[in-house]
Design a protein around this motif. Structure first.
Motif, short mmCIF file in Angstrom:
data_model
loop_
_atom_site.label_atom_id
_atom_site.label_comp_id
_atom_site.label_asym_id
_atom_site.label_seq_id
_atom_site.Cartn_x
_atom_site.Cartn_y
_atom_site.Cartn_z
N GLY A 303 -13.16 0.64 1.78
CA GLY A 303 -13.54 1.95 2.30
C GLY A 303 -13.27 2.05 3.79
N SER A 304 -12.14 1.52 4.25
CA SER A 304 -11.90 1.39 5.69
C SER A 304 -10.83 2.34 6.19
CB SER A 304 -11.51 -0.06 6.01
OG SER A 304 -11.53 -0.27 7.41
N GLN A 305 -10.78 2.50 7.52
CA GLN A 305 -9.93 3.51 8.15
C GLN A 305 -8.97 2.92 9.20
OE1 GLN A 305 -13.50 3.75 8.91
NE2 GLN A 305 -13.84 4.42 6.82
N ALA A 306 -8.74 1.61 9.18
CA ALA A 306 -7.95 0.98 10.24
C ALA A 306 -6.56 1.59 10.35
CB ALA A 306 -7.87 -0.52 10.00
N ALA A 307 -5.88 1.77 9.22
CA ALA A 307 -4.52 2.33 9.26
C ALA A 307 -4.54 3.79 9.72
CB ALA A 307 -3.88 2.22 7.88
N PHE A 308 -5.51 4.55 9.24
CA PHE A 308 -5.63 5.96 9.63
C PHE A 308 -5.86 6.08 11.13
CE2 PHE A 308 -8.69 9.47 10.41
CZ PHE A 308 -7.84 10.54 10.16
N PHE A 309 -6.77 5.29 11.66
CA PHE A 309 -7.06 5.36 13.10
C PHE A 309 -5.83 4.97 13.92
CE2 PHE A 309 -12.00 4.89 13.17
CZ PHE A 309 -12.08 6.09 12.49
N HIS A 310 -5.11 3.92 13.49
CA HIS A 310 -3.96 3.48 14.27
C HIS A 310 -2.84 4.52 14.24
CE1 HIS A 310 -1.42 0.73 16.44
NE2 HIS A 310 -0.46 0.87 15.53
N ALA A 311 -2.67 5.18 13.09
CA ALA A 311 -1.63 6.22 13.00
C ALA A 311 -1.96 7.39 13.92
CB ALA A 311 -1.49 6.69 11.56
N CYS A 312 -3.26 7.70 14.06
CA CYS A 312 -3.68 8.83 14.88
C CYS A 312 -3.81 8.46 16.36
CB CYS A 312 -5.03 9.37 14.40
SG CYS A 312 -5.01 10.06 12.74
N ASP A 313 -4.32 7.25 16.61
CA ASP A 313 -4.62 6.82 17.98
C ASP A 313 -4.36 5.32 18.07
OD1 ASP A 313 -5.56 6.60 20.56
OD2 ASP A 313 -7.67 6.53 19.98
#
Length: 405
Positions: A303-313
């Motif tokens: 349930g993590s967002q590491a890839a999403f966060f890196h793509a955005c910021d």
């Protein structure tokens, strides 16, 4: 391996004892020694987030109500299928392929009435009138507010049928008054009568569709905010706090590792193993790829967002920004990564599309099955899923599943 696995929780976790119990249950399920890393006391103050959540005006104290059974400005309670609601609320004001469904419905209904011989249309060439009606309808359709936004075939077909039905009924009435169908036929003495009928009926249907859609959207919005609003607000709150106080949260993780062995995670010879939920996965990836990394031999996120966060910021440290053309290569300080996601978890993201490991392999994204008992809000359900414990056991034993297994 004798070293324990460190478990980092995610957002909105303020219950140290509850988290410790979750980790104990996970340890029992996997048979792997685990150490809970609690940082929730450093997170956002989420006691009052519900005060900032919008609610429907009728629910506010002292809101004016009508003497009827529902709010004065509340649309009728009409059931709207999910595809209709989704398409009508889409940003594109003109859905494609609408006219095929509307035209088919109008022609079918007029042809049916013509075959039955039951209307004022029967005395004139049938498809001529259908063409006249469709010409007027096409002109008025672009002025609708709601109907032109939907691509739902059933709604469009029923709208066409209703329009045709209204015109048939009017034709019967006017044929009796005028002795012929000229009142609706293009080129007749009252050509504008048909156009007015089409326009008025279409506006009525558009208004009803709009009221139903708005009513359903309002109830959906209220339900989503009631059910998911506090969790989403707490998620955002902790994300904001983490962005501002990253060092303090990283220090808490480092403190927990040092409590077991100060040498752990400081060199490639003594890497740590980490399990992390939600924002905890972002914390784990940030620390494993920092300029001075927490050397990690195996990471399991769920349930993590590491890839999403890196793509955005872009996260910085040793990893480059994501260009969109090829994955970002992670440093050797993050050796293996298994990323679990649940199909209904809106806060879970895939990792393989954004990252590559140092050896050229990809992080392994695995979908864990949804169970009916978890309901709709599944972001916190991972701890109790046997499949999650199984995947953690596999990854921490040193063998990760491949995507096609």
């Amino acid at each position: 391996m004798s070293d324990p696995v460190f478990v980092i929780h995610g957002v909105a976790n303020r219950d140290r004892e509850g988290f410790t119990a979750d980790v104990a249950a996970l340890q029992a399920a996997t048979g792997i020694s685990m150490v809970p890393v609690f940082w929730g006391d450093l997170g956002a103050d989420d006691r009052f987030v519900t005060a900032a959540l919008p609610i429907r005006p009728a629910m506010l104290p002292g809101a004016r109500r009508s003497s009827g059974l529902r709010d004065a400005d509340e649309p009728p309670s009409v059931a709207v299928p999910e595809p209709v609601l989704a398409s009508a609320l889409a940003s594109d004001p003109q859905a494609s392929n609408q006219w095929t469904h509307v035209e088919a419905a109008v022609r079918e209904r007029l042809a049916s009435e013509d075959q039955q011989g039951g209307s004022g249309l029967r005395d004139t060439p049938h498809y001529g009138e259908a063409d006249d009606i469709l010409e007027s309808l096409a002109e008025e359709w672009t002025r609708t507010e709601w109907l032109r936004r939907t691509d739902d075939p059933l709604l469009l077909f029923e709208t066409g049928q209703s329009l045709a039905e209204a015109l048939i009924e009017a034709a019967d009435l006017w044929a009796g008054e005028l002795g012929s169908y000229d009142g609706l036929r293009a080129g007749g003495p009252d050509e504008g009568r048909m156009r007015r009928m089409v326009r008025n009926r279409l506006r009525d249907l558009d208004r009803v569709a709009g009221a139903a859609i708005q009513g359903a959207a309002g109830r959906l919005n209220n339900a989503l905010r009631t059910k998911f609003g506090p969790g989403t607000a707490r998620f955002l709150g902790d994300v904001l706090v983490y962005q501002r106080h990253r060092e303090a949260i990283h220090a808490r993780v480092r403190e927990s590792v040092d409590g077991v062995d100060p040498a752990l995670g400081r060199t490639p010879e003594r890497p740590v193993r980490v399990v992390a939920h939600s924002l905890g996965g972002v914390i784990a990836v940030d620390m494993a790829t920092a300029a001075t990394p927490l050397w990690t031999s195996s990471l399991v996120t769920f349930g993590s967002q590491a890839a999403f966060f890196h793509a955005c910021d872009p996260r910085g440290g040793q990893i480059l920004p994501y260009s969109g053309s090829q994955p970002v290569v992670l440093p050797p300080s993050l050796a293996r990564w298994t990323n679990l996601w649940e199909p209904l978890d809106m806060l879970a993201f895939a990792a393989a599309g954004v990252f590559r490991l140092h050896d050229g392999s990809t992080p392994v994204d695995i979908s864990v099955p949804h169970t009916a008992s978890t309901g709709v809000w599944t972001h916190s359900s991972y701890w109790d899923l046997p499949s999650v414990a199984s995947e953690i056991g596999t990854a921490m034993a040193g063998r990760e599943k491949q995507p096609d297994e």
